[in-house]
Write a protein that holds these residues in place. Structure first.
Motif, mmCIF file in Angstrom:
data_model
loop_
_atom_site.group_PDB
_atom_site.id
_atom_site.type_symbol
_atom_site.label_atom_id
_atom_site.label_comp_id
_atom_site.label_asym_id
_atom_site.label_seq_id
_atom_site.Cartn_x
_atom_site.Cartn_y
_atom_site.Cartn_z
ATOM 1 N N ARG A 1 0.844 -1.200 0.000
ATOM 2 C CA ARG A 1 0.000 0.000 0.000
ATOM 3 C C ARG A 1 0.877 1.247 0.000
ATOM 4 O O ARG A 1 1.831 1.359 0.777
ATOM 5 N N ALA A 2 0.513 2.192 -0.839
ATOM 6 C CA ALA A 2 1.234 3.464 -0.910
ATOM 7 C C ALA A 2 0.743 4.409 0.178
ATOM 8 O O ALA A 2 -0.225 4.118 0.891
ATOM 9 N N GLU A 3 1.409 5.534 0.289
ATOM 10 C CA GLU A 3 1.015 6.530 1.271
ATOM 11 C C GLU A 3 -0.368 7.111 0.944
ATOM 12 O O GLU A 3 -1.119 7.494 1.835
ATOM 13 N N GLN A 4 -0.709 7.130 -0.354
ATOM 14 C CA GLN A 4 -2.000 7.651 -0.796
ATOM 15 C C GLN A 4 -3.073 6.565 -0.668
ATOM 16 O O GLN A 4 -2.840 5.404 -0.998
ATOM 17 N N ILE B 1 -7.810 -8.339 -2.551
ATOM 18 C CA ILE B 1 -7.352 -8.617 -1.180
ATOM 19 C C ILE B 1 -7.267 -7.332 -0.370
ATOM 20 O O ILE B 1 -7.717 -7.274 0.781
ATOM 21 N N TYR B 2 -6.713 -6.279 -0.956
ATOM 22 C CA TYR B 2 -6.610 -5.016 -0.230
ATOM 23 C C TYR B 2 -7.990 -4.481 0.167
ATOM 24 O O TYR B 2 -8.170 -3.932 1.258
ATOM 25 N N ARG B 3 -8.968 -4.642 -0.705
ATOM 26 C CA ARG B 3 -10.317 -4.170 -0.387
ATOM 27 C C ARG B 3 -10.950 -5.002 0.732
ATOM 28 O O ARG B 3 -11.671 -4.470 1.575
ATOM 29 N N VAL C 1 -4.094 -5.491 5.787
ATOM 30 C CA VAL C 1 -2.985 -5.922 4.929
ATOM 31 C C VAL C 1 -2.307 -4.716 4.297
ATOM 32 O O VAL C 1 -2.965 -3.860 3.687
ATOM 33 N N ARG C 2 -0.981 -4.654 4.439
ATOM 34 C CA ARG C 2 -0.193 -3.564 3.854
ATOM 35 C C ARG C 2 0.736 -4.056 2.746
ATOM 36 O O ARG C 2 1.286 -3.252 1.994
ATOM 37 N N GLY D 1 -9.947 -12.891 -8.459
ATOM 38 C CA GLY D 1 -9.681 -12.050 -7.296
ATOM 39 C C GLY D 1 -10.643 -12.332 -6.161
ATOM 40 O O GLY D 1 -10.247 -12.411 -4.990
ATOM 41 N N GLU D 2 -11.904 -12.510 -6.498
ATOM 42 C CA GLU D 2 -12.913 -12.811 -5.488
ATOM 43 C C GLU D 2 -12.633 -14.163 -4.839
ATOM 44 O O GLU D 2 -12.725 -14.313 -3.614
ATOM 45 N N LEU D 3 -12.269 -15.161 -5.651
ATOM 46 C CA LEU D 3 -12.002 -16.505 -5.136
ATOM 47 C C LEU D 3 -10.769 -16.526 -4.233
ATOM 48 O O LEU D 3 -10.798 -17.083 -3.123
#
Length: 269
Positions: A58-61, A108-110, A115-116, A166-168
């Protein structure tokens, strides 16, 4: 002076944790530098598979993350040639395009705000185990950092460039730090880059140990309570940081400070 010879194990563990907080340190690398170092470390540790695999953080933004440019191998990544992309893989900063398979990272991030960093690789022994359709077996002290923390996806969904994949993958990962993907490879999702790097290395080592042990006989299970104790002991933030710094020093010793140096901030290699 404390007479440690009369202390019980829980007290000694807490004492050691406090000492690690005071004595273990690591360089103040930037996010970009840590991603680049992770690429180089995992390349050296057998996670290379040409252009396959992605390492993101993950970025700073908000809603953005760093990843490598498609067309470069892990051994070519520098802090300067990383891309910053949004959830739809649109490039916000940098030149080139990301790997389209990064789409499942966005899922995954969503799903996991904790998670970073996400690592996806196809290391030899994990890949061999995935071909057998067999989950990772944790039965060694070093591997206990993975105990009850590695999910298993038994069906290969194909090339992971669609939203269905991605969902799986995000669903099978759940709240765990890792998943072994049948006929595919490894995915790691952790709160820090350092922890993710250490987890990825240990997954490949555990897979290698499993294949060696199974070729000689039946693997004997470890006691669950002791495995959980070791899991929590090994996965302390300070230990992850110190371990990462150790492997980073090895990389930085061996790579000359030229255009391809992992800490190089220039935009092109």
């Amino acid at each position: 002076m404390v007479d440690t010879m009369t202390m019980d194990k829980p007290a000694l563990i807490e004492r050691a944790k406090e000492q690690m907080q005071r004595h273990l340190g690591a360089p103040d690398w930037s996010l970009r530098e840590k991603v680049a170092l992770t690429c180089r470390i995992l390349f050296a540790q057998g996670h290379d598979s040409g252009l396959a695999g992605q390492i993101t953080a993950r970025a700073e933004q908000s809603g953005a993350y760093y990843t490598q440019r498609l067309g470069l191998g892990f051994d070519e990544i520098t802090a300067g040639n990383l891309l910053r992309v949004d959830d739809d893989l649109n490039v916000q900063e940098g030149a080139g395009m990301p790997n389209p398979a990064n789409r499942f990272h966005s899922w995954i991030y969503r799903a996991r705000p904790d998670v970073r960093c996400i690592i996806h690789t196809h290391p030899i022994h994990v890949s061999a185990l995935s071909m057998l359709g067999r989950p990772l077996k944790v039965a060694h002290m070093d591997a206990c950092m993975l105990y009850e923390d590695v999910a298993f996806l038994p069906q290969w969904p194909g090339v992971p460039v669609g939203n269905g994949e991605g969902e799986l993958i995000s669903a099978v990962l759940g709240d765990k730090r890792a998943a072994l993907l049948a006929h595919h490879g490894l995915v790691i999702a952790c709160a820090t880059i350092e922890e993710a790097c250490m987890m990825a290395m240990q997954c490949e080592r555990a897979a290698r140990l499993q294949l060696l042990a199974e070729s000689a006989g039946d693997i004997v299970d470890v006691a669950p309570a002791l495995a959980r104790e070791a899991h929590d002991w090994i996965l302390q933030d300070k230990r992850s940081q110190a371990g990462f710094a150790h492997y980073a020093r090895r990389i930085l010793r061996d790579v000359p400070a030229d255009l391809g140096h992992p800490l190089d901030m220039r935009p092109d290699i």
